[in-house]
Design a protein around this motif. Structure first.
Motif, PDB file in Angstrom:
ATOM      1  N   LEU A  39       0.692  -1.316   0.023  1.00 36.67           N
ATOM      2  CA  LEU A  39      -0.008   0.202  -0.180  1.00 36.67           C
ATOM      3  C   LEU A  39       0.789   1.277   0.009  1.00 36.67           C
ATOM      4  N   ASP A  40       1.906   1.364   0.880  1.00 36.87           N
ATOM      5  CA  ASP A  40       2.798   2.343   1.000  1.00 36.87           C
ATOM      6  C   ASP A  40       3.298   2.812  -0.365  1.00 36.87           C
ATOM      7  N   GLY A  41       3.824   1.661  -1.216  1.00 35.86           N
ATOM      8  CA  GLY A  41       4.293   1.764  -2.454  1.00 35.86           C
ATOM      9  C   GLY A  41       3.258   2.367  -3.632  1.00 35.86           C
ATOM     10  N   GLY A  42       2.032   2.453  -2.998  1.00 39.39           N
ATOM     11  CA  GLY A  42       1.127   3.123  -4.067  1.00 39.39           C
ATOM     12  C   GLY A  42       0.657   1.826  -5.173  1.00 39.39           C
ATOM     13  N   ARG A  43       0.936   0.501  -4.803  1.00 37.81           N
ATOM     14  CA  ARG A  43       0.780  -0.487  -5.889  1.00 37.81           C
ATOM     15  C   ARG A  43      -0.735  -0.976  -5.904  1.00 37.81           C
ATOM     16  N   HIS A  44      -1.573  -0.224  -4.999  1.00 34.73           N
ATOM     17  CA  HIS A  44      -3.124  -0.743  -5.035  1.00 34.73           C
ATOM     18  C   HIS A  44      -3.583   0.095  -6.148  1.00 34.73           C
ATOM     19  N   GLY A  45      -3.139   1.200  -6.579  1.00 37.24           N
ATOM     20  CA  GLY A  45      -3.574   2.009  -7.758  1.00 37.24           C
ATOM     21  C   GLY A  45      -4.682   2.781  -7.491  1.00 37.24           C
ATOM     22  N   SER A  46      -5.827   2.636  -8.233  1.00 36.45           N
ATOM     23  CA  SER A  46      -7.036   3.311  -7.894  1.00 36.45           C
ATOM     24  C   SER A  46      -7.852   2.695  -6.926  1.00 36.45           C
ATOM     25  N   LEU A  47      -7.573   1.504  -6.193  1.00 34.31           N
ATOM     26  CA  LEU A  47      -8.316   0.830  -5.184  1.00 34.31           C
ATOM     27  C   LEU A  47      -8.216   1.467  -3.939  1.00 34.31           C
ATOM     28  N   GLU A  48      -8.636   2.885  -3.772  1.00 35.63           N
ATOM     29  CA  GLU A  48      -8.554   3.702  -2.610  1.00 35.63           C
ATOM     30  C   GLU A  48      -9.139   3.162  -1.559  1.00 35.63           C
ATOM     31  N   TYR A  49      -9.865   2.445  -1.478  1.00 33.06           N
ATOM     32  CA  TYR A  49     -10.357   1.791  -0.092  1.00 33.06           C
ATOM     33  C   TYR A  49      -9.681   0.779   0.489  1.00 33.06           C
ATOM     34  N   LEU A  50      -8.669   0.230  -0.102  1.00 32.77           N
ATOM     35  CA  LEU A  50      -7.880  -0.549   0.556  1.00 32.77           C
ATOM     36  C   LEU A  50      -7.018  -0.199   1.693  1.00 32.77           C
ATOM     37  N   PRO A  51      -6.515   1.208   1.613  1.00 35.67           N
ATOM     38  CA  PRO A  51      -5.705   1.705   2.653  1.00 35.67           C
ATOM     39  C   PRO A  51      -6.674   1.872   3.966  1.00 35.67           C
ATOM     40  N   ARG A  52      -7.820   2.272   3.595  1.00 35.42           N
ATOM     41  CA  ARG A  52      -8.852   2.534   4.847  1.00 35.42           C
ATOM     42  C   ARG A  52      -8.993   1.209   5.690  1.00 35.42           C
ATOM     43  N   GLN A  53      -9.039  -0.041   5.018  1.00 36.16           N
ATOM     44  CA  GLN A  53      -9.349  -1.319   5.372  1.00 36.16           C
ATOM     45  C   GLN A  53      -8.294  -1.856   6.240  1.00 36.16           C
ATOM     46  N   LEU A  54      -6.921  -1.236   5.902  1.00 35.75           N
ATOM     47  CA  LEU A  54      -5.927  -2.132   6.519  1.00 35.75           C
ATOM     48  C   LEU A  54      -5.938  -2.295   8.142  1.00 35.75           C
ATOM     49  N   PRO A  55      -6.512  -1.510   8.976  1.00 35.12           N
ATOM     50  CA  PRO A  55      -6.653  -1.941  10.386  1.00 35.12           C
ATOM     51  C   PRO A  55      -7.448  -3.056  10.728  1.00 35.12           C
ATOM     52  N   ARG A  56      -8.348  -3.050   9.975  1.00 32.94           N
ATOM     53  CA  ARG A  56      -9.381  -4.200  10.193  1.00 32.94           C
ATOM     54  C   ARG A  56      -8.868  -5.602   9.445  1.00 32.94           C
ATOM     55  N   ARG A  57      -8.035  -5.513   8.517  1.00 32.21           N
ATOM     56  CA  ARG A  57      -7.590  -6.502   7.852  1.00 32.21           C
ATOM     57  C   ARG A  57      -6.475  -7.052   8.611  1.00 32.21           C
ATOM     58  N   ALA A  58      -5.741  -6.324   9.595  1.00 29.19           N
ATOM     59  CA  ALA A  58      -4.932  -6.717  10.419  1.00 29.19           C
ATOM     60  C   ALA A  58      -5.239  -7.193  11.674  1.00 29.19           C
ATOM     61  N   ASP A  59      -6.705  -7.066  12.043  1.00 30.05           N
ATOM     62  CA  ASP A  59      -7.346  -7.405  13.365  1.00 30.05           C
ATOM     63  C   ASP A  59      -8.665  -8.050  12.870  1.00 30.05           C
ATOM     64  N   LEU A  60      -8.793  -9.257  12.633  1.00 30.03           N
ATOM     65  CA  LEU A  60      -9.937  -9.977  12.237  1.00 30.03           C
ATOM     66  C   LEU A  60     -11.060  -9.837  13.413  1.00 30.03           C
ATOM     67  N   SER A  61     -10.733  -9.669  14.695  1.00 32.71           N
ATOM     68  CA  SER A  61     -11.804  -9.417  15.886  1.00 32.71           C
ATOM     69  C   SER A  61     -12.550  -8.144  15.715  1.00 32.71           C
ATOM     70  N   SER A  62     -12.090  -7.178  14.629  1.00 35.09           N
ATOM     71  CA  SER A  62     -12.939  -6.072  14.273  1.00 35.09           C
ATOM     72  C   SER A  62     -14.020  -6.412  13.406  1.00 35.09           C
ATOM     73  N   SER A  63     -14.175  -7.596  12.852  1.00 36.38           N
ATOM     74  CA  SER A  63     -15.050  -8.141  12.090  1.00 36.38           C
ATOM     75  C   SER A  63     -16.184  -9.056  12.686  1.00 36.38           C
ATOM     76  N   LEU A  64     -15.300  -9.725  13.665  1.00 39.72           N
ATOM     77  CA  LEU A  64     -15.980 -10.726  14.544  1.00 39.72           C
ATOM     78  C   LEU A  64     -15.290 -10.694  15.816  1.00 39.72           C
ATOM     79  N   GLU A  65     -16.317 -10.274  16.804  1.00 44.15           N
ATOM     80  CA  GLU A  65     -15.474 -10.051  18.030  1.00 44.15           C
ATOM     81  C   GLU A  65     -15.177 -11.456  18.670  1.00 44.15           C
ATOM     82  N   GLY A  66     -14.122 -11.487  19.090  1.00 45.09           N
ATOM     83  CA  GLY A  66     -13.538 -12.847  19.520  1.00 45.09           C
ATOM     84  C   GLY A  66     -13.044 -13.792  18.807  1.00 45.09           C
ATOM     85  N   ALA A  67     -12.940 -13.524  17.637  1.00 48.07           N
ATOM     86  CA  ALA A  67     -12.508 -14.382  16.228  1.00 48.07           C
ATOM     87  C   ALA A  67     -11.246 -14.943  16.877  1.00 48.07           C
ATOM     88  N   GLY A  68     -11.102 -16.257  16.890  1.00 50.90           N
ATOM     89  CA  GLY A  68      -9.829 -17.072  17.053  1.00 50.90           C
ATOM     90  C   GLY A  68      -9.581 -18.139  16.099  1.00 50.90           C
TER      91      GLY A  68
END
Length: 368
Positions: A39-68
Motif C-alpha cells: 500500500l505504501d508503495g502505491g501499488r494498489h492503484g485506484s483501489l482507494e478503499y484498501l488503505p482504509r481497510q488495513l486496520p481491519r485486515r490486520a485485526d479480524l476481531s474487528s469483523s467478529l468479536e472474539g475471532a479465534g
C-alpha cells in the motif's frame, strides 16, 4: 466426539467447496507488513478503499468479536475451454472466474448455511467472499496445502491457480499450528515473464497500476494510452499468470460447483452499446461484468477492437464512436487510430468533449 471444526469442514465439502482448512485468526506480522508495504508503495492503484481497510485486515476481531479460528474455503474455477456461440461480434478474452454468474451470489448462500450450522453448535461466525477486510490468500496459505506463488496468487499442487476463496470467521479457539507448505515454484518464472505489463514484482506482489485485471475492471476513466496495446485481447480481467503456471496446467479443468456460460466466456461486444445502464444491469447484473458497469465494458470492447489485427471489430468501433459516454468515444478514437481509419478520427476530433477531441488529434498525429 466429532469437533465443531470437523463438522463444519465436512458440511463445507458437502456443499460443494473443493478444499477446506483451518487456521488461527491472529495476524502474522510478516503478512501485515508486506501488505502495508504494498500500500505504501502505491501499488494498489485506484483501489482507494484498501488503505482504509488495513486496520481491519490486520485485526479480524474487528469483523467478529472474539475471532479465534478461521475456516478457509476454496472452489475451483478451472473451466474447460468454451465454444464460441454463433452471431454477434465475439472478440476478446474474459478471465475464467467471470465465465460463471457472480461467484459472490453463488457462495454467500453456502456461507449462510455454514453460519447457521455454526450457531447450532454454539459457535458465532461470519462469512466473507473476498469483499470483506480479510487477507484471504495469506490465511489460505496457512490453512490448507498451498503457497503464495511468484504471481502473488495462491497456488496448489492439486488445484493450480484457478481457485476462488471464501472464509468463515468463528469464535472457536485457535487450532494447533500446521507446518507451512513448501514453496513449489522453484526456479520457475513463467508467470513473471509472461505478464503483458510486467506487473509482478520480485516480492511476489502485483502492481495494480499496470495489472490488466485492475485496468479492465477497476479503472474508472481511460486506461493510460501507452498500456492500451498491452491489453491485447483482454476484455475483462487477465489470466495469463495463472494459465502459464505449470501447476495449473498439470491440474487441468477441475471446476465442479461453478458452471461456465459460453455467453459470458465469449460475449457479443455489440450488446454493451445502445442500452441504458439500467438495461445493462438487467442483462449482466448477475455477473462480474456489472463491476466496471456498461461504459467500462464498452470502453474495453473498443480497446479490444483496436488491438485486433484486422477490421473484424469495425462495427464495435463505430458503435463506440457514437456512445453517450465520453470515455467510450475516447477509446474509439484510439481504436480508429490503431487501424488508420482517418474518417472516423476526423469526425471525433470535433467531438464536444475535449478529451475525445484530444485523443483523435493525437491518433491522427501518431499515424500521419
Amino acid at each position: 466426539m466429532t469437533s465443531a471444526r470437523d463438522l463444519l469442514s465436512a458440511l463445507a465439502l458437502e456443499l460443494g467447496f473443493e478444499v477446506t482448512g483451518w487456521t488461527d485468526a491472529a495476524p502474522r506480522t510478516g503478512e501485515v507488513d508486506a501488505y502495508r508495504a504494498w500500500l505504501d508503495g502505491g501499488r494498489h492503484g485506484s483501489l482507494e478503499y484498501l488503505p482504509r481497510q488495513l486496520p481491519r485486515r490486520a485485526d479480524l476481531s474487528s469483523s467478529l468479536e472474539g475471532a479465534g479460528s478461521v475456516l478457509v474455503l476454496g472452489v475451483s474455477h478451472a473451466f474447460a475451454p468454451q465454444e464460441v456461440p454463433p452471431g454477434g461480434v465475439r472478440l476478446g478474452r474474459v478471465a475464467r472466474y467471470a465465465w460463471t454468474p457472480d461467484y459472490h451470489a453463488q457462495l454467500e448462500p453456502l456461507l449462510d448455511v455454514l453460519r447457521a450450522e455454526a450457531l447450532t453448535l454454539g459457535v458465532r461466525a461470519r462469512g466473507y467472499v473476498d469483499h470483506g477486510p480479510v487477507l484471504e490468500r495469506a490465511l489460505a496459505g496457512r490453512a490448507f496445502p498451498g503457497w503464495q506463488g511468484r504471481s502473488g496468487m495462491l497456488l496448489s499442487t492439486s488445484l493450480g491457480a484457478f481457485t476462488t476463496l471464501a472464509v468463515l470467521l468463528t469464535d472457536l479457539s485457535a487450532p494447533p499450528p500446521a507446518p507451512a507448505h513448501p514453496d513449489r515454484c522453484g526456479r520457475c518464472t513463467r508467470c513473471v515473464t509472461a505478464c503483458p505489463t510486467d506487473a509482478i514484482g520480485p516480492d511476489r506482489l502485483v502492481d495494480a497500476r499496470v495489472c490488466l485485471s485492475a485496468l479492465t475492471i477497476e479503472q474508472r476513466g481511460p486506461v493510460p494510452w501507452a498500456l492500451r496495446p498491452r491489453l491485447g485481447e483482454w476484455l475483462f480481467g487477465c489470466d495469463v499468470c495463472s494459465e502459464v503456471c505449470p501447476w495449473t496446467v498439470r491440474a487441468g479443468p477441475l471446476a465442479q460447483l461453478f458452471v461456465p456460460d459460453a455467453e459470458l466466456a465469449h460475449p457479443d461486444l455489440t450488446r454493451f452499446f445502445g442500452v441504458s445502464e439500467r438495461e445493462f444491469q438487467r442483462q449482466y447484473g448477475h455477473t462480474a461484468f456489472s463491476r466496471p458497469r456498461r461504459k467500462g465494458m464498452a470502453r474495453n470492447a473498443a480497446y479490444v477492437a483496436g488491438n485486433h489485427p484486422d477490421l473484424t471489430g469495425r462495427a464495435v468501433m463505430d458503435l463506440a464512436a457514437q456512445d453517450p459516454a465520453w470515455e467510450v468515444r475516447e477509446a474509439a478514437a484510439w481504436a480508429y487510430g490503431r487501424h488508420g481509419l482517418i474518417s472516423g478520427l476526423e469526425h471525433l476530433r470535433h467531438d464536444p468533449h475535449e478529451d475525445v477531441a484530444r485523443a483523435a488529434v493525437r491518433a491522427l498525429e501518431e499515424h500521419g
